[in-house]
Scaffold this motif. Structure first.
Motif, PDB file in Angstrom:
ATOM      1  N   MET A   1       0.841  -1.189   0.000  1.00  0.00           N
ATOM      2  CA  MET A   1       0.000   0.000   0.000  1.00  0.00           C
ATOM      3  C   MET A   1       0.878   1.241   0.000  1.00  0.00           C
ATOM      4  N   GLY A   2       0.534   2.203  -0.825  1.00  0.00           N
ATOM      5  CA  GLY A   2       1.308   3.435  -0.902  1.00  0.00           C
ATOM      6  C   GLY A   2       0.931   4.413   0.191  1.00  0.00           C
ATOM      7  N   LYS A   3       1.878   5.237   0.566  1.00  0.00           N
ATOM      8  CA  LYS A   3       1.651   6.295   1.548  1.00  0.00           C
ATOM      9  C   LYS A   3       2.035   7.618   0.911  1.00  0.00           C
ATOM     10  N   PHE A   4       1.128   8.590   1.017  1.00  0.00           N
ATOM     11  CA  PHE A   4       1.364   9.890   0.408  1.00  0.00           C
ATOM     12  C   PHE A   4       1.818  10.884   1.469  1.00  0.00           C
ATOM     13  N   SER A   5       2.626  11.837   1.052  1.00  0.00           N
ATOM     14  CA  SER A   5       3.067  12.871   1.985  1.00  0.00           C
ATOM     15  C   SER A   5       3.227  14.183   1.246  1.00  0.00           C
ATOM     16  N   TRP A   6       2.628  15.254   1.785  1.00  0.00           N
ATOM     17  CA  TRP A   6       2.835  16.600   1.274  1.00  0.00           C
ATOM     18  C   TRP A   6       3.422  17.416   2.417  1.00  0.00           C
ATOM     19  N   ALA A   7       4.693  17.665   2.355  1.00  0.00           N
ATOM     20  CA  ALA A   7       5.361  18.410   3.421  1.00  0.00           C
ATOM     21  C   ALA A   7       6.308  19.408   2.795  1.00  0.00           C
ATOM     22  N   GLN A   8       6.128  20.673   3.136  1.00  0.00           N
ATOM     23  CA  GLN A   8       6.977  21.737   2.605  1.00  0.00           C
ATOM     24  C   GLN A   8       7.014  21.662   1.064  1.00  0.00           C
ATOM     25  N   ASN A   9       5.825  21.384   0.487  1.00  0.00           N
ATOM     26  CA  ASN A   9       5.643  21.326  -0.964  1.00  0.00           C
ATOM     27  C   ASN A   9       6.449  20.206  -1.638  1.00  0.00           C
ATOM     28  N   GLU A  10       6.901  19.254  -0.854  1.00  0.00           N
ATOM     29  CA  GLU A  10       7.621  18.115  -1.412  1.00  0.00           C
ATOM     30  C   GLU A  10       6.727  16.896  -1.429  1.00  0.00           C
ATOM     31  N   TRP A  11       6.458  16.376  -2.626  1.00  0.00           N
ATOM     32  CA  TRP A  11       5.581  15.221  -2.768  1.00  0.00           C
ATOM     33  C   TRP A  11       6.401  13.937  -2.787  1.00  0.00           C
ATOM     34  N   HIS A  12       5.911  12.916  -2.111  1.00  0.00           N
ATOM     35  CA  HIS A  12       6.504  11.597  -2.261  1.00  0.00           C
ATOM     36  C   HIS A  12       5.477  10.526  -1.938  1.00  0.00           C
ATOM     37  N   GLU A  13       5.733   9.353  -2.480  1.00  0.00           N
ATOM     38  CA  GLU A  13       4.867   8.205  -2.247  1.00  0.00           C
ATOM     39  C   GLU A  13       5.738   7.015  -1.915  1.00  0.00           C
ATOM     40  N   THR A  14       5.285   6.208  -0.960  1.00  0.00           N
ATOM     41  CA  THR A  14       6.098   5.101  -0.470  1.00  0.00           C
ATOM     42  C   THR A  14       5.299   3.803  -0.482  1.00  0.00           C
ATOM     43  N   TRP A  15       5.972   2.736  -0.930  1.00  0.00           N
ATOM     44  CA  TRP A  15       5.374   1.408  -0.927  1.00  0.00           C
ATOM     45  C   TRP A  15       6.316   0.419  -0.253  1.00  0.00           C
ATOM     46  N   THR A  16       5.720  -0.656   0.260  1.00  0.00           N
ATOM     47  CA  THR A  16       6.503  -1.791   0.744  1.00  0.00           C
ATOM     48  C   THR A  16       6.564  -2.826  -0.360  1.00  0.00           C
ATOM     49  N   SER A  17       7.787  -3.286  -0.676  1.00  0.00           N
ATOM     50  CA  SER A  17       7.979  -4.312  -1.701  1.00  0.00           C
ATOM     51  C   SER A  17       8.797  -5.435  -1.093  1.00  0.00           C
ATOM     52  N   GLY A  18       8.104  -6.478  -0.634  1.00  0.00           N
ATOM     53  CA  GLY A  18       8.804  -7.561   0.056  1.00  0.00           C
ATOM     54  C   GLY A  18       9.512  -7.016   1.276  1.00  0.00           C
ATOM     55  N   GLY A  19      10.845  -7.218   1.330  1.00  0.00           N
ATOM     56  CA  GLY A  19      11.629  -6.715   2.459  1.00  0.00           C
ATOM     57  C   GLY A  19      12.282  -5.384   2.187  1.00  0.00           C
ATOM     58  N   THR A  20      11.722  -4.616   1.238  1.00  0.00           N
ATOM     59  CA  THR A  20      12.278  -3.304   0.920  1.00  0.00           C
ATOM     60  C   THR A  20      11.203  -2.227   0.990  1.00  0.00           C
ATOM     61  N   THR A  21      11.671  -0.998   1.060  1.00  0.00           N
ATOM     62  CA  THR A  21      10.803   0.171   0.983  1.00  0.00           C
ATOM     63  C   THR A  21      11.163   0.943  -0.273  1.00  0.00           C
ATOM     64  N   CYS A  22      10.174   1.275  -1.087  1.00  0.00           N
ATOM     65  CA  CYS A  22      10.392   1.971  -2.348  1.00  0.00           C
ATOM     66  C   CYS A  22       9.714   3.336  -2.278  1.00  0.00           C
ATOM     67  N   THR A  23      10.514   4.387  -2.440  1.00  0.00           N
ATOM     68  CA  THR A  23      10.021   5.754  -2.272  1.00  0.00           C
ATOM     69  C   THR A  23      10.174   6.522  -3.575  1.00  0.00           C
ATOM     70  N   LEU A  24       9.086   7.104  -4.013  1.00  0.00           N
ATOM     71  CA  LEU A  24       9.067   7.892  -5.243  1.00  0.00           C
ATOM     72  C   LEU A  24       9.005   9.369  -4.883  1.00  0.00           C
ATOM     73  N   THR A  25       9.928  10.153  -5.432  1.00  0.00           N
ATOM     74  CA  THR A  25       9.941  11.600  -5.203  1.00  0.00           C
ATOM     75  C   THR A  25       9.924  12.312  -6.556  1.00  0.00           C
ATOM     76  N   MET A  26       9.574  13.598  -6.517  1.00  0.00           N
ATOM     77  CA  MET A  26       9.477  14.374  -7.746  1.00  0.00           C
ATOM     78  C   MET A  26      10.245  15.672  -7.588  1.00  0.00           C
ATOM     79  N   ASP A  27      11.020  16.056  -8.623  1.00  0.00           N
ATOM     80  CA  ASP A  27      11.791  17.289  -8.543  1.00  0.00           C
ATOM     81  C   ASP A  27      11.004  18.452  -9.148  1.00  0.00           C
ATOM     82  N   ASP A  28      11.647  19.595  -9.249  1.00  0.00           N
ATOM     83  CA  ASP A  28      10.974  20.803  -9.733  1.00  0.00           C
ATOM     84  C   ASP A  28      10.596  20.722 -11.208  1.00  0.00           C
TER      85      ASP A  28
END
Length: 247
Positions: A1-28
């Motif tokens: 399941m993904g987790k969304f975060s909006w903090a200080q205008n920085e967007w990211h989404e995080t998922w659990t993939s097996g024994g890892t954490t995968c985080t997606l971020t976006m630049d300007d």
């Protein structure tokens, strides 16, 4: 399941993939970066995905321009990074396994395979038509690499061996012997500079071509470096009656 975060205008989404954490971020510039790290208390083994059940970040794939795989990650799962629009990726020293279709149709032109990798499944680099250079730091005897006509650069799914697999000079023959007919690459020592010390792995020959009784005949620089390695490491001792000849 993904987790969304909006903090200080920085967007990211995080998922659990097996024994890892995968985080997606976006630049300007609205380009995405995916970072794979070990989930807390987990084993660093990614989950497997399929064409019918792709990775959750796949909907962003055309805009993912950076892939970071952090130390501690041990296995890259099936279909994990299919169609990634990246130029290159450096794999961590912790990595052991790359599964089939892991980088299928990705646009990278260069990749480093660390010495710790012991198994790469057939098809891990299916249709990677821009992958010209693979730098492999493993020994041929330490890695099991499944062959596939469609891996790396192909011509109508036939082997054309346009992709160069760079290995240390002392290992070219071993790779050619083990994988010369099964991997769609040309083995070369080009651009594989010796490491800092001549007794480091990759600088010395794997064996002496002439060793009879107590007499060793050194044929080249790599064999001389092997002698230095054996003496310095204590892996081999030579008695006082031993003879070393320089060819």
């Amino acid at each position: 399941m993904g987790k969304f975060s909006w903090a200080q205008n920085e967007w990211h989404e995080t998922w659990t993939s097996g024994g890892t954490t995968c985080t997606l971020t976006m630049d300007d510039h609205n380009f995405y970066a995916l970072t794979v790290s070990v989930a807390e208390g987990q084993d660093g083994v990614m989950a497997d995905y399929t064409e019918s059940s792709p990775a959750p970040w796949h909907e962003y794939v055309t805009d993912i321009h950076t892939l970071v795989i952090e130390e501690g990650v041990k296995e890259i799962g099936k279909w994990a990074f299919i169609q990634f629009n990246i130029n290159s990726v450096t794999l961590p020293q912790s990595l052991r396994v790359i599964k089939t279709d892991a980088f299928r149709n990705s646009t990278m032109s260069i990749i480093d395979i660390p010495s710790t990798v012991t198994y790469i499944e057939a098809g891990a680099f299916h249709y990677c038509e821009q992958l010209y250079d693979v730098y492999c730091y493993a020994k041929a005897e330490d890695i099991l690499w499944g062959g596939s006509n469609a891996d790396f650069i192909t011509v109508e799914y036939e082997m054309c061996r346009t992709t160069k697999m760079h290995v240390f000079p002392t290992r070219v023959a071993a790779f050619q012997s083990k994988y010369g007919t099964s991997l769609n690459v040309t083995f070369t020592a080009e651009n594989m500079a010796p490491t800092d010390s001549w007794t480091d792995a990759g600088n010395y020959a794997e064996s002496f071509s002439s060793w009879e009784g107590n007499t060793i005949t050194i044929q080249n620089e790599a064999e001389l470096a092997r002698l230095a390695y054996l003496l310095n490491s204590g892996e081999q001792s030579f008695d006082q009656d031993g003879v070393i000849n320089l060819a």
